[in-house]
Design a protein around this motif. Structure first.
Motif, PDB file in Angstrom:
ATOM      1  N   VAL A 355      48.883   6.568  50.433  1.00 18.01           N
ATOM      2  CA  VAL A 355      49.249   7.265  51.674  1.00 18.01           C
ATOM      3  C   VAL A 355      48.908   8.751  51.544  1.00 18.01           C
ATOM      4  CG1 VAL A 355      51.107   7.839  53.272  1.00 18.01           C
ATOM      5  CG2 VAL A 355      51.139   5.639  52.096  1.00 18.01           C
ATOM      6  N   ILE A 356      48.099   9.248  52.468  1.00 20.99           N
ATOM      7  CA  ILE A 356      47.815  10.685  52.541  1.00 20.99           C
ATOM      8  C   ILE A 356      48.969  11.333  53.303  1.00 20.99           C
ATOM      9  CG2 ILE A 356      46.235  12.448  53.419  1.00 20.99           C
ATOM     10  CD1 ILE A 356      44.049  10.181  53.293  1.00 20.99           C
ATOM     11  N   GLN A 357      49.658  12.281  52.655  1.00 15.48           N
ATOM     12  CA  GLN A 357      50.843  12.891  53.263  1.00 15.48           C
ATOM     13  C   GLN A 357      50.518  14.288  53.791  1.00 15.48           C
ATOM     14  OE1 GLN A 357      54.480  12.319  50.726  1.00 15.48           O
ATOM     15  NE2 GLN A 357      53.036  11.310  49.353  1.00 15.48           N
ATOM     16  N   GLU A 358      50.740  14.476  55.078  1.00 13.19           N
ATOM     17  CA  GLU A 358      50.554  15.789  55.703  1.00 13.19           C
ATOM     18  C   GLU A 358      51.892  16.276  56.252  1.00 13.19           C
ATOM     19  OE1 GLU A 358      47.485  15.603  58.646  1.00 13.19           O
ATOM     20  OE2 GLU A 358      45.907  15.160  57.182  1.00 13.19           O
ATOM     21  N   VAL A 359      52.213  17.527  55.965  1.00 15.52           N
ATOM     22  CA  VAL A 359      53.485  18.111  56.426  1.00 15.52           C
ATOM     23  C   VAL A 359      53.151  19.314  57.300  1.00 15.52           C
ATOM     24  CG1 VAL A 359      55.690  19.105  55.726  1.00 15.52           C
ATOM     25  CG2 VAL A 359      54.618  17.341  54.306  1.00 15.52           C
ATOM     26  N   GLU A 360      53.699  19.345  58.516  1.00 14.65           N
ATOM     27  CA  GLU A 360      53.368  20.408  59.466  1.00 14.65           C
ATOM     28  C   GLU A 360      54.642  21.075  59.991  1.00 14.65           C
ATOM     29  OE1 GLU A 360      50.602  19.326  62.478  1.00 14.65           O
ATOM     30  OE2 GLU A 360      49.528  17.905  61.197  1.00 14.65           O
ATOM     31  N   TYR A 361      54.576  22.401  60.113  1.00 12.89           N
ATOM     32  CA  TYR A 361      55.718  23.145  60.660  1.00 12.89           C
ATOM     33  C   TYR A 361      55.598  23.135  62.182  1.00 12.89           C
ATOM     34  CZ  TYR A 361      59.340  26.682  61.103  1.00 12.89           C
ATOM     35  OH  TYR A 361      60.513  27.331  61.409  1.00 12.89           O
ATOM     36  N   VAL A 362      56.553  22.497  62.850  1.00 12.03           N
ATOM     37  CA  VAL A 362      56.533  22.395  64.318  1.00 12.03           C
ATOM     38  C   VAL A 362      57.911  22.792  64.840  1.00 12.03           C
ATOM     39  CG1 VAL A 362      56.042  20.919  66.300  1.00 12.03           C
ATOM     40  CG2 VAL A 362      54.941  20.427  64.105  1.00 12.03           C
ATOM     41  N   LYS A 363      57.969  23.760  65.741  1.00 12.38           N
ATOM     42  CA  LYS A 363      59.255  24.183  66.313  1.00 12.38           C
ATOM     43  C   LYS A 363      59.908  23.036  67.065  1.00 12.38           C
ATOM     44  CE  LYS A 363      58.198  29.108  66.738  1.00 12.38           C
ATOM     45  NZ  LYS A 363      58.000  30.233  67.662  1.00 12.38           N
ATOM     46  N   GLN A 364      61.224  23.035  67.069  1.00  9.85           N
ATOM     47  CA  GLN A 364      61.991  21.932  67.649  1.00  9.85           C
ATOM     48  C   GLN A 364      61.578  21.638  69.095  1.00  9.85           C
ATOM     49  OE1 GLN A 364      64.053  20.298  65.628  1.00  9.85           O
ATOM     50  NE2 GLN A 364      64.671  18.782  67.145  1.00  9.85           N
ATOM     51  N   GLU A 365      61.423  22.677  69.890  1.00  6.74           N
ATOM     52  CA  GLU A 365      61.121  22.485  71.315  1.00  6.74           C
ATOM     53  C   GLU A 365      59.676  22.048  71.552  1.00  6.74           C
ATOM     54  OE1 GLU A 365      60.725  26.916  70.327  1.00  6.74           O
ATOM     55  OE2 GLU A 365      62.108  25.260  69.869  1.00  6.74           O
ATOM     56  N   ALA A 366      58.813  22.199  70.543  1.00  5.87           N
ATOM     57  CA  ALA A 366      57.391  21.857  70.719  1.00  5.87           C
ATOM     58  C   ALA A 366      57.040  20.464  70.179  1.00  5.87           C
ATOM     59  CB  ALA A 366      56.528  22.908  70.030  1.00  5.87           C
ATOM     60  N   LYS A 367      57.987  19.816  69.514  1.00 10.12           N
ATOM     61  CA  LYS A 367      57.668  18.568  68.805  1.00 10.12           C
ATOM     62  C   LYS A 367      57.181  17.453  69.731  1.00 10.12           C
ATOM     63  CE  LYS A 367      61.401  17.886  66.215  1.00 10.12           C
ATOM     64  NZ  LYS A 367      62.256  17.364  65.123  1.00 10.12           N
ATOM     65  N   ILE A 368      57.906  17.225  70.818  1.00 11.22           N
ATOM     66  CA  ILE A 368      57.581  16.081  71.673  1.00 11.22           C
ATOM     67  C   ILE A 368      56.209  16.258  72.344  1.00 11.22           C
ATOM     68  CG2 ILE A 368      58.694  16.879  73.815  1.00 11.22           C
ATOM     69  CD1 ILE A 368      59.844  13.898  73.940  1.00 11.22           C
ATOM     70  N   VAL A 369      55.846  17.514  72.655  1.00 10.40           N
ATOM     71  CA  VAL A 369      54.535  17.779  73.253  1.00 10.40           C
ATOM     72  C   VAL A 369      53.428  17.623  72.206  1.00 10.40           C
ATOM     73  CG1 VAL A 369      53.121  19.495  74.462  1.00 10.40           C
ATOM     74  CG2 VAL A 369      55.573  19.348  74.937  1.00 10.40           C
ATOM     75  N   TYR A 370      53.712  18.090  70.982  1.00 10.59           N
ATOM     76  CA  TYR A 370      52.723  18.026  69.906  1.00 10.59           C
ATOM     77  C   TYR A 370      52.434  16.583  69.479  1.00 10.59           C
ATOM     78  CZ  TYR A 370      50.339  18.995  65.503  1.00 10.59           C
ATOM     79  OH  TYR A 370      49.424  19.031  64.484  1.00 10.59           O
ATOM     80  N   LEU A 371      53.375  15.677  69.781  1.00 11.79           N
ATOM     81  CA  LEU A 371      53.174  14.262  69.419  1.00 11.79           C
ATOM     82  C   LEU A 371      51.843  13.720  69.959  1.00 11.79           C
ATOM     83  CD1 LEU A 371      56.494  12.219  69.764  1.00 11.79           C
ATOM     84  CD2 LEU A 371      54.976  12.301  67.800  1.00 11.79           C
ATOM     85  N   LEU A 372      51.521  14.041  71.205  1.00  9.95           N
ATOM     86  CA  LEU A 372      50.290  13.532  71.823  1.00  9.95           C
ATOM     87  C   LEU A 372      49.060  13.968  71.035  1.00  9.95           C
ATOM     88  CD1 LEU A 372      50.786  13.853  75.684  1.00  9.95           C
ATOM     89  CD2 LEU A 372      50.558  11.767  74.341  1.00  9.95           C
ATOM     90  N   GLU A 373      49.057  15.221  70.604  1.00  8.23           N
ATOM     91  CA  GLU A 373      47.934  15.731  69.808  1.00  8.23           C
ATOM     92  C   GLU A 373      47.879  15.027  68.453  1.00  8.23           C
ATOM     93  OE1 GLU A 373      46.572  19.942  67.763  1.00  8.23           O
ATOM     94  OE2 GLU A 373      47.767  20.008  69.612  1.00  8.23           O
ATOM     95  N   CYS A 374      49.058  14.787  67.881  1.00  3.64           N
ATOM     96  CA  CYS A 374      49.155  14.149  66.564  1.00  3.64           C
ATOM     97  C   CYS A 374      48.659  12.697  66.614  1.00  3.64           C
ATOM     98  CB  CYS A 374      50.606  14.207  66.095  1.00  3.64           C
ATOM     99  SG  CYS A 374      50.795  14.150  64.325  1.00  3.64           S
TER     100      CYS A 374
END
Length: 569
Positions: A355-374
């Motif tokens: 498993v390639i593990q990637e860890v990203e810093y995402v602000k709480q309010e931006a997480k649900i929007v960033y999901l689509l990009e992820c």
């Protein structure tokens, strides 16, 4: 004057003695070179450091002893009568002759080749093919249809140990094939029993498998059923299997029991209910496998497990399996086993290296929007984990509005919804599954390309289980984890050291995190915490242990309050 002189002399002698004890004589010593003096000081500093670590180990040992003061994982009657089994159960299985003749050194070399670590006396030799394990052709053919041609390391050593009748603790990374280690031998034992003396109405089960979640129990049940059907199609006697979980009709389960059953797969709640109502009997049960055993204990099923043991009427072969099993849990679990064999492939609690593990810093309010990009990182299927049921529902609704084919699962949904979500995701009818940790333990999704942790779990063990849903059966997978200031520093330190161990890229914000003393994390024969398995702290700083102790204190307070209230009435 004389008294003052004697006082000054004593003070001077005391200071000289102190300096000598510290290895630092302040007076210049012309007979010893500066380099030698430096080396002496360095050695003394190391000695002082060792003493500090020795004190640390003693303190940790004391903590372990204090939390180990719980009853052995045995039936109440066995504990009360002092019954202790000394010998393992005997079976008719024997390894091939050439393997029996191998010296212990040759066996160890084979184990080293597959990175297998074993503990215990008289461990059976590793067997490298299913044919040499003496499985019927129908079983081997069924395995090939599923793309399984060779046993994995945990199967190479684990299956022979179980077939030989040994109690066992099996530890291997997620997706390594642990389920076959306890299901295939049980099917063979049940077949042997049915061939010798067929089961009649209301008889059985001979073997019991306990799982922490309904989904894992159903998956295990379906695995066994597939092999049993292959045996029946090949002319062997029918092996009947029963699923004993909540959320489905009790009548369906009691009807299965009336026909006589060889194997029962159960979750603790429904199993306890059926045993209590005498719908199910363990009088002839001689085989007990507990999947995700450490999670069962952590989830509060310890007393239920002990109660289940009390329904057995004789010695049983007991097997415990998990990907994450800290030494503390292993030592406690051994109290339920007879001459146990521990089979370990890799460090207990280590992440799957596929498993390639990637860890990203995402602000709480931006997480649900960033999901689509992820979600664009890979194609489907994708698995998204969130801690809270509300977050699961919010993500599900958001993705549906954006046109994503998604389903959701958590403990608040009824059984029909949960089964629909799991089935449609497994059959690729849906691209995304959003879930709480109910889907993180043991569930097999062979083709998941990407796991997204919407939030970092509070426990590093849950993180290991979550990311283990991808990169299974030798395939490579991707895991992306969102973290921010709301994440616990303790679990982030554990994550940092887990990434270092797996040789993964460290993001800058994790690099800045530092334990009080990194050398302190690896002392004695343990690395990190011996209670929860986290690599970023020791047991003296374990938040999981602290939370457990807090719950115990609160529970005692509540009991006292309730007792006093009852007395007042």
């Amino acid at each position: 004057m004389r008294d003052n002189y004697i006082g000054l002399l004593n003070k001077k002698n005391y200071e000289v003695r102190l300096n000598e004890e510290d290895g630092r004589n302040l007076r210049p010593n012309s007979a010893v070179s500066l380099l030698d003096q430096h080396n002496e000081l360095k050695k003394h500093a190391e000695t002082l450091n060792e003493t500090k670590h020795e004190k640390q180990l003693k303190e940790e040992q004391k903590i372990l002893e204090n939390i180990s003061e719980r009853k052995a994982l045995m039936a109440a009657a066995e504990l009360a009568k002092g019954i202790k089994y000394e010998k393992s159960l005997r079976t008719s299985w024997q390894p091939p002759g050439y393997l029996q003749r191998l010296s212990e050194g040759a066996r160890d070399r084979l184990r080293k080749k597959w990175h297998i670590i074993v503990e215990g006396a008289d461990v059976p030799p590793p067997v490298k093919t299913f044919k040499e394990m003496k499985f019927p052709k129908s079983i081997i053919h069924s395995l090939k249809k599923q793309g399984i041609t060779h046993p994995t390391p945990i199967q190479i050593q684990g299956i022979p140990a179980v077939l030989f009748g040994r109690d066992m603790i099996g530890i291997a990374f997620t997706g390594s094939g642990k389920t076959l280690v306890f299901t295939l031998p049980l099917i063979m034992f049940a077949l042997e029993q049915e061939t010798g003396l067929p089961f009649v109405r209301n008889e059985g089960p001979y073997g019991l498998i306990m799982c922490p979640s309904r989904e894992l129990a159903r998956q295990t049940y379906n695995t066994i059923k597939r092999f049993c059907q292959a045996l029946t199609a090949d002319g062997h006697p029918e092996i009947r299997t029963m699923l004993c979980i909540g959320g489905i009709s009790m009548k369906e389960q009691t009807d299965a029991m009336r026909r006589g059953v060889h194997i029962a797969v159960a979750t603790p709640g429904r199993l306890m209910d059926m045993l209590d109502k005498k719908y199910l009997s363990l009088d002839i049960c001689r085989y007990l496998a507990i999947d995700e055993a450490d999670r069962m204990i952590d989830m509060g099923f310890e007393e239920d497990m002990r109660t289940v043991f009390s329904y057995f009427k004789a010695q049983r072969q007991t097997l415990l399996f998990s990907a994450t099993m800290p030494k503390k849990i292993q030592n406690f679990a051994k109290s339920a086993l007879v001459r146990p064999v521990t089979v370990n492939v890799g460090r207990a609690g280590a992440a799957n290296l596929d498993v390639i593990q990637e860890v990203e810093y995402v602000k709480q309010e931006a997480k649900i929007v960033y999901l689509l990009e992820c979600l664009q990182k890979t194609g489907p299927p994708v698995l998204i984990f969130a801690e809270k049921k509300k977050d699961v529902d919010d993500i599900h609704e958001y993705l549906l509005l954006k046109g994503v084919e998604a389903v959701a699962i958590h403990g608040g949904k009824d059984q029909e919804e949960r089964e629909f979500a799991i089935t449609s995701f497994k059959l690729s009818k849906k691209d995304v599954l959003i879930a709480t940790d109910v889907a993180s333990k043991g569930l097999d999704f062979p083709d998941v390309k990407h796991v997204i942790n919407y939030d970092m779990p509070e426990d590093i063990e849950n993180y290991v289980h979550r990311i283990g849903r991808t990169g299974r059966c030798g395939k490579t997978g991707l895991a992306t984890t969102f973290i921010n200031k709301s994440s616990s520093e303790y679990v982030l330190l554990d994550l940092k050291h887990l990434l270092i161990e797996a040789k993964q890229k460290l993001p800058p914000f994790l690099l800045t995190l530092q334990a009080a003393d990194d050398a302190w994390l690896e002392i004695g024969d343990t690395q990190g915490c011996s209670y929860c398995g986290g690599l970023g702290h020791r047991i003296t700083e374990c938040p999981k242990l602290e939370a457990m102790q807090t719950r115990q204190v609160e529970s005692i307070g509540r009991k006292d309050y309730l007792a006093n209230s009852a007395a007042d009435w």
